[in-house]
Scaffold this active site. Structure first.
Site, PDB file in Angstrom:
ATOM      1  N   HIS A 172      43.012  34.087  32.079  1.00  0.00           N
ATOM      2  CA  HIS A 172      41.773  34.098  32.859  1.00  0.00           C
ATOM      3  C   HIS A 172      41.924  35.082  34.019  1.00  0.00           C
ATOM      4  CE1 HIS A 172      38.095  33.042  34.659  1.00  0.00           C
ATOM      5  NE2 HIS A 172      38.151  31.716  34.610  1.00  0.00           N
ATOM      6  N   HIS A 175      36.072  35.937  37.419  1.00  0.00           N
ATOM      7  CA  HIS A 175      35.342  34.931  38.188  1.00  0.00           C
ATOM      8  C   HIS A 175      35.937  34.574  39.550  1.00  0.00           C
ATOM      9  CE1 HIS A 175      33.358  33.395  34.233  1.00  0.00           C
ATOM     10  NE2 HIS A 175      32.945  34.593  34.600  1.00  0.00           N
ATOM     11  N   TYR A 177      39.029  34.160  40.596  1.00  0.00           N
ATOM     12  CA  TYR A 177      40.267  33.390  40.692  1.00  0.00           C
ATOM     13  C   TYR A 177      41.439  34.340  40.948  1.00  0.00           C
ATOM     14  CZ  TYR A 177      37.176  29.694  39.196  1.00  0.00           C
ATOM     15  OH  TYR A 177      36.136  28.799  39.146  1.00  0.00           O
TER      16      TYR A 177
END
Length: 361
Positions: A172, A175, A177
């Protein structure tokens, strides 16, 4: 089915997909105490079709990686063991299952951190309060010599995911993070080798990719990116240059896929479209390209037919329609999702109770 672009088969590396509709990673906050629960067996198996690709909800890679209540970790033996029956249920129905591995970085607070310490990030700049978390604690800037330890957390999480039975992992990197915090110049204010230039800001992400590839193999690795997005106050002054640099760098590792979020936001039924496009990144990347970002059936079919992406990830539509590929096949009406139950803790309501089409249809 093959006359419908979204439902045409596709070969993704060694995986034979029966259609192009991907379950996007969706945080649901029903893994009590950061341990996957038995009710997730039904949840994920509902969404599984033979030859369909599912990406799990984001799984924190360590005890410092968490920023939300009841998200399913992948750093302990207990968590690995708890994931196994969920993965087995997907495989029993012929699905292909990737685990999204995640570190929230500064999108956290003292209450989620071991010993109540400060969340870690590329920066010490605090984040203003958002909807999902009432308050974010000021982060601690990682020292240069600490960064390899976080890279290693991703490597170990990838190993754990494969041990749990997953077919691969999605890193990931989107977004707002931790990885995105390093990538974006709105957040990254470092002056060491992990900050400043585009090459330096991308170093952390690419070191994680390299470590994960070395651990589990490039044919089992994907990466999610959102260069155009400004989630969690993580914007960039030149998102196209960032996206292109990343995909060209990813080509050197030969990873299986790149999963990229469209430069648009879809909220409460209203679509905000920007003049930007993922096409330059799609054309540059040599592996499978997955697009995400509020697609419906018509747009998804056009995206595949035009060669804009190989696969299309669906989140909210899939959440409310566990038989979404079949509904797309029949052009059937879709259930409406209930935003109020996205992040509640109930193991049934808004989780596994969306209706399927009648078998007579």
């Amino acid at each position: 089915m093959n006359s419908i672009p979204l439902l045409s088969p596709y070969k993704m590396g060694g995986f034979d997909l029966s259609h192009r509709v991907v379950l996007a990673p969706l945080t649901r906050q029903r893994s009590y105490g950061n341990v996957p629960q038995p009710h997730a067996v039904l949840y994920y198996s509902q969404w599984t079709s033979k030859g369909g690709l599912l990406i799990s909800e984001a799984a924190p890679v360590s005890d410092t990686a968490n920023g939300y209540t009841d998200t399913p970790g992948i750093w302990t033996e207990e968590q690995i063991d708890a994931w196994r029956p969920i993965v087995d249920a997907v495989h029993e129905k012929g699905g292909i299952f990737f685990c999204q591995i995640w570190h929230t970085g500064r999108v956290s607070n003292y209450g989620f951190q071991p010993n109540g310490q400060a969340p870690i990030s590329c920066t010490d700049k605090p984040l203003t309060p958002q909807v999902a978390v009432a308050e974010f604690s000021p982060p601690r800037r990682l020292e240069t010599e600490e960064i390899p330890l976080v890279v290693n957390d991703f490597r170990l999480a990838a190993r754990n995911a494969i041990e749990a039975g997953f077919d691969g992992v999605e890193i990931h990197g989107a977004h707002g993070y931790l990885i995105d915090q390093f990538l974006k110049d709105q957040v990254n204010d470092r002056t060491d080798k992990y900050g400043g230039s585009l090459e330096n800001r991308c170093r952390f992400a690419l070191e994680i990719v390299e470590a994960v590839v070395d651990e589990v193999g490039a044919d089992k690795v994907g990466l999610r990116l959102s260069p155009y997005a400004n989630y969690m106050e993580s914007g960039d002054s030149n998102p196209e240059a960032l996206g292109l640099y990343m995909v060209n760098s990813l080509n050197k590792f030969g990873i299986l896929y790149c999963h990229m979020v469209e430069p648009r936001m879809v909220k409460a039924g209203e679509k905000f479209v920007t003049p930007h496009s993922l096409l330059p990144m799609r054309n540059a990347f040599k592996g499978t390209f997955i697009a995400a970002g509020g697609y419906d059936r018509e747009e998804g079919n056009k995206t595949i037919a035009d060669g804009y992406a190989d696969l299309v990830a669906y989140g909210r539509l899939f959440l409310a329609n566990p038989d979404l590929p079949r509904r797309f096949e029949l052009d059937a009406p879709l259930n409406k999702y209930n935003r109020d139950t996205f992040y509640t803790s109930d193991p049934v309501i808004g989780y596994v109770d969306y209706p399927f089409l009648s078998s007579d249809i």
